[in-house]
Enzyme design. Structure first.
Site, PDB file in Angstrom:
ATOM      1  N   CYS A   1      20.445   0.977  -7.152  1.00 48.00           N
ATOM      2  CA  CYS A   1      19.226   1.495  -6.525  1.00 48.00           C
ATOM      3  C   CYS A   1      18.023   1.041  -7.322  1.00 48.00           C
ATOM      4  O   CYS A   1      16.901   1.055  -6.826  1.00 48.00           O
ATOM      5  CB  CYS A   1      19.291   3.003  -6.342  1.00 48.00           C
ATOM      6  SG  CYS A   1      19.635   3.872  -7.827  1.00 48.00           S
TER       7      CYS A   1
HETATM    8  C1  UN1 Z   1      22.038   3.690  -9.366  1.00 53.68           C
HETATM    9  O1  UN1 Z   1      21.972   2.537  -8.949  1.00 53.68           O
HETATM   10  O2  UN1 Z   1      22.230   4.653  -8.563  1.00 53.68           O
HETATM   11  O3  UN1 Z   1      19.264   1.959 -14.583  1.00 53.68           O
HETATM   12  C2  UN1 Z   1      21.974   4.068 -10.803  1.00 53.68           C
HETATM   13  C3  UN1 Z   1      20.240   1.536 -13.976  1.00 53.68           C
HETATM   14  C4  UN1 Z   1      21.563   2.229 -14.155  1.00 53.68           C
HETATM   15  C5  UN1 Z   1      21.743   3.348 -13.172  1.00 53.68           C
HETATM   16  C6  UN1 Z   1      21.596   2.949 -11.729  1.00 53.68           C
HETATM   17  N1  UN1 Z   1      21.667   2.708 -15.507  1.00 53.68           N
HETATM   18  O4  UN1 Z   1      20.174   0.571 -13.227  1.00 53.68           O
END
Ligand code: UN1
Length: 557
Positions: A322
């Site tokens: 995300c």
């Molecule tokens: C997600 O994609 O839901 O900072 C979490 C980051 C990871 C967590 C992503 N440590 O991209």
């Protein structure tokens, strides 16, 4: 058989079907790579249970579709209700357990994860196709979360507050909410559920975890580890199934008064639906939703460093974070230099199954469903008329980039995609596309770049590469996002920093660090009247009068 040995066999070895004392069963099925297929279960009140109607689904390796990791229950409404009842029954004892003891169990979870780390990492890579390096980083994030919250058990502070009345004391206490429904996506199948469940149980709540449909074996193993760490039965209950099945039943139970909290990580439309259900039932909810994360490159930046950061943010994890880069916003003065270096890297991208090939940047899509959705959403770039610089959709043996490794027909692999000449009005600028694609936008100056960075409906992560301190300051203060990297990529949350977004990326709740405690507890204010009489706040407070003093202050001026 020791549990560690079992995990190790699931991860790599060729073992015969047998029931293990840990409750794991291995099916007779032959996988092409010799890996075992597990017969998986829900875990309700510590017991292994099939679904009430016997229905199942399979978990398959997206890098090698013929490799079946396990067969799992397709949970029914009855199963979800059983899990909720178990969580409800376990609540009173767990919430009364001293917080340092709860912390001790959480610490044990972290230590067991460390002990089994290598094997868990291999299972994660086998189940969702992440590279071994990334799976290891993710399991480490779950470990960090356990170690952070172990010691929170010795804090979980409330306050002592002065009363306005004599012989009276005021206090605040954190209290647990009750039963929490946990729903997460399969892209971070270890770290994200731990971000949610560890603080939840730290605060004294109990949970029903709807495991992601594409990572049930990992969820099953993690839940077994939690129990092995000393977690009492019923505190965490695991149910498998589809989002539209078990996930929806869990959400529906908010309508029926069966849970007190939902924590969800996933898409914005589903998050909005959950928020509506929770809102009309006054159920607390944490929502971590999509992103269209911008990364700005300014002329003063170290361009090589910016290329590295943008390339990783766009294509690491096959763009399935995300926090992955969405809109790459480049100042026009460095556009050509940046793009030449960026495209040289894109064209050389090493893609393949990380269990069988070294140094791949990314592996397959999380599952065939993610692959289908990605191809559908890529259509936005085409229909918007953006200029395609690179990318040919699904990789096949007839249609593959130079550095694709292995037999493409075995898995669901995507080309990296780059679309240029993207503008603010385009749909592909505005909407998240979950997968290996970046949309490139040219900016006239810093103000224009900042405007573009704020112009999508999302506000999760963001980044700005610049060596101009004032620009960095203006970016930090002007961007509307939950997270910002200065001279860093859009990814890279740490277990003790608040994680979450604004705008369409969430409802303002945060995960991780001390901030997440707000999401899993409520404040209880207690006053203790020691005077033995009724003293009314505001009304029985001694009046303090201003004394008239005969001083001429103006004579001092
Ligand atoms: C997600 O994609 O839901 O900072 C979490 C980051 C990871 C967590 C992503 N440590 O991209």
């Amino acid at each position: 058989m020791r549990y560690a040995q079992f995990i190790s066999e699931v991860a790599s070895a060729n073992i015969m079907a047998h029931v293990l004392e840990t409750g794991f069963e291995i099916s007779e099925r032959d996988n092409p790579n010799g890996n075992p297929t597990v017969i998986g279960y829900n875990i309700i009140n510590g017991e292994l249970r099939s679904s009430s109607d016997g229905a199942t689904f399979e978990s398959r390796n997206p890098a090698w579709k013929d490799d079946c990791l396990g067969v799992f229950p397709l949970s029914t409404k009855q199963d979800v209700h059983d899990a909720l009842e178990s969580a409800r029954d376990a609540f009173s004892e767990w919430s009364m357990t001293p917080a340092p003891s709860r912390g001790q169990i959480i610490g044990n979870m972290g230590r067991l994860l460390m002990e089994y780390k290598d094997d868990i990492v291999r299972v994660e890579t086998r189940e969702i196709g992440k590279t071994l390096k990334e799976s290891a980083g993710e399991v480490q994030e779950a470990i960090d979360t356990c170690l952070f919250f172990q010691s929170e058990g010795r804090r979980l502070y409330g306050q002592t507050v002065n009363s306005e009345l004599p012989d009276k004391e005021l206090f605040t206490y954190r209290r647990p909410l009750g039963v929490c429904g946990i729903i997460n996506a399969s892209n971070f199948p270890a770290a994200v559920p731990f971000w949610k469940m560890i603080p939840a149980i730290m605060c004294g709540n109990t949970c029903v975890w709807k495991s992601p449909q594409d990572s049930p074996l990992l969820s099953f193993m993690l839940t077994r580890i939690m129990h092995e760490a000393g977690l009492p039965n019923g505190v965490i209950n695991l149910i498998h199934g589809k989002g539209s099945g078990a996930g929806q039943f869990l959400v529906d139970s908010a309508e029926e008064g069966l849970l007190n909290k939902i924590s969800f990580t996933g898409s914005t439309p589903v998050g909005k639906m959950i928020g509506e259900v929770c809102g009309r039932n006054l159920v607390s909810c944490s929502l971590e939703l999509g992103g269209k994360n911008p990364l700005v490159v300014m002329p003063s930046a170290n361009i090589d460093n910016a290329v590295e950061g943008a390339y990783w943010a766009a294509f690491g994890t096959a763009g399935q974070r995300c926090t992955s880069l969405g809109n790459l916003i480049i100042h026009e003065d460095v556009y050509d230099e940046f793009m030449a270096k960026f495209m040289a890297k894109v064209e050389e991208t090493r893609i393949g199954d990380s269990l069988r090939n070294e140094d791949v940047l990314y592996g397959p899509m999380l599952s065939e469903k993610y692959a289908d959705d990605f191809l559908r959403d890529l259509g936005m770039c085409e229909s918007d008329g953006a200029t395609k610089l690179w990318g040919e959709g699904l990789i096949s043996n007839e249609n593959k980039p130079t550095n694709f490794l292995g037999d493409a027909s075995e898995g669901v692999y995507m080309w990296p995609h780059v679309y240029a000449d993207v503008t603010e009005g385009m749909k592909c600028f505005q909407e998240e596309i979950f997968g290996p694609v970046v949309t490139v936008v040219k900016a006239k100056d810093f103000e224009n770049a900042l405007h573009l960075a704020n112009a999508s409906p999302y506000g999760l992560s963001s980044a700005c590469y610049t060596n101009d301190r004032l620009e960095a300051y203006r970016f930090k203060t002007g961007i509307k996002a939950g997270m910002t990297g200065i001279n860093n990529s859009t990814t890279g949350a740490e277990a003790h920093l608040p994680f979450g977004g604004v705008k369409d990326s969430g409802n303002g709740t945060r995960e991780s660090g001390i901030w997440v405690l707000e999401a899993y507890s409520y404040w209880h204010a207690v006053n203790d009247e020691l005077s033995g009489k009724l003293q009314l706040a505001q009304m029985d407070v001694d009046e303090i009068h201003i004394e008239e003093a005969d001083v001429d202050y103006s004579s001092l001026a």
